[in-house]
Scaffold this motif. Sequence first.
Motif, PDB file in Angstrom:
ATOM      1  N   ILE A  13      43.261  36.289  42.762  1.00 41.29           N
ATOM      2  CA  ILE A  13      42.072  37.209  42.421  1.00 41.29           C
ATOM      3  C   ILE A  13      42.721  38.629  42.184  1.00 41.29           C
ATOM      4  O   ILE A  13      42.171  39.351  41.398  1.00 41.29           O
ATOM      5  N   ARG A  20      42.284  43.649  34.832  1.00 44.10           N
ATOM      6  CA  ARG A  20      41.364  44.395  34.404  1.00 44.10           C
ATOM      7  C   ARG A  20      41.355  45.947  34.556  1.00 44.10           C
ATOM      8  O   ARG A  20      40.871  46.554  33.616  1.00 44.10           O
ATOM      9  N   TYR A  26      37.807  47.981  34.034  1.00 44.30           N
ATOM     10  CA  TYR A  26      37.786  48.874  35.264  1.00 44.30           C
ATOM     11  C   TYR A  26      38.420  49.972  35.045  1.00 44.30           C
ATOM     12  O   TYR A  26      39.614  50.325  35.427  1.00 44.30           O
ATOM     13  N   SER A  33      33.305  46.461  44.207  1.00 41.62           N
ATOM     14  CA  SER A  33      32.540  45.983  45.184  1.00 41.62           C
ATOM     15  C   SER A  33      32.871  44.712  45.800  1.00 41.62           C
ATOM     16  O   SER A  33      33.199  43.598  45.229  1.00 41.62           O
ATOM     17  N   ARG A  36      30.480  41.749  45.414  1.00 45.96           N
ATOM     18  CA  ARG A  36      30.430  41.071  43.935  1.00 45.96           C
ATOM     19  C   ARG A  36      31.588  40.448  43.632  1.00 45.96           C
ATOM     20  O   ARG A  36      31.621  39.259  43.286  1.00 45.96           O
ATOM     21  N   LEU A  37      32.787  40.707  44.254  1.00 45.87           N
ATOM     22  CA  LEU A  37      34.012  40.007  44.154  1.00 45.87           C
ATOM     23  C   LEU A  37      33.917  38.610  44.989  1.00 45.87           C
ATOM     24  O   LEU A  37      34.216  37.421  44.352  1.00 45.87           O
ATOM     25  N   GLU A  38      33.238  38.722  46.147  1.00 49.31           N
ATOM     26  CA  GLU A  38      32.912  37.524  46.963  1.00 49.31           C
ATOM     27  C   GLU A  38      32.028  36.429  46.166  1.00 49.31           C
ATOM     28  O   GLU A  38      32.478  35.218  45.949  1.00 49.31           O
ATOM     29  N   GLN A  39      31.075  36.932  45.527  1.00 55.61           N
ATOM     30  CA  GLN A  39      30.196  36.085  44.558  1.00 55.61           C
ATOM     31  C   GLN A  39      30.747  35.597  43.271  1.00 55.61           C
ATOM     32  O   GLN A  39      30.698  34.517  42.983  1.00 55.61           O
ATOM     33  N   GLU A  40      31.533  36.629  42.593  1.00 55.60           N
ATOM     34  CA  GLU A  40      32.159  36.023  41.515  1.00 55.60           C
ATOM     35  C   GLU A  40      32.966  35.015  41.662  1.00 55.60           C
ATOM     36  O   GLU A  40      33.417  34.178  40.804  1.00 55.60           O
ATOM     37  N   PHE A  41      34.119  35.280  42.736  1.00 53.12           N
ATOM     38  CA  PHE A  41      34.889  34.274  42.891  1.00 53.12           C
ATOM     39  C   PHE A  41      34.824  33.384  43.897  1.00 53.12           C
ATOM     40  O   PHE A  41      35.578  32.131  44.000  1.00 53.12           O
TER      41      PHE A  41
END
Length: 80
Positions: A13, A20, A26, A33, A36-41
């Motif tokens: 990650i 990015r 980025y 966030s 957001r990283l938790e959800q994305e990955f």
Amino acid sequence: MEFDPTRPKWTQIADVIRRRIATGEYPPRHMISEGRLEQEFGVARITVRKVTAALREEGLIVTTPGMGSFVAAQSASPED
């Protein structure tokens, strides 16, 4: 994202986030966030915290208590 089972997820990650930042996806002062990283990955918060700690140590992001983590401002390049 499909993870390589021979490497820790957090390092993979971190590689994505580094890429990015390098490509400008980025830009400086972009908020990183954890949620957001938790959800994305699809990983746990502790994994995301390892990512942000590593990037902070490399000087790629800065964390301000109570505000969050942001891409560090880049030093001026000769083209500027």
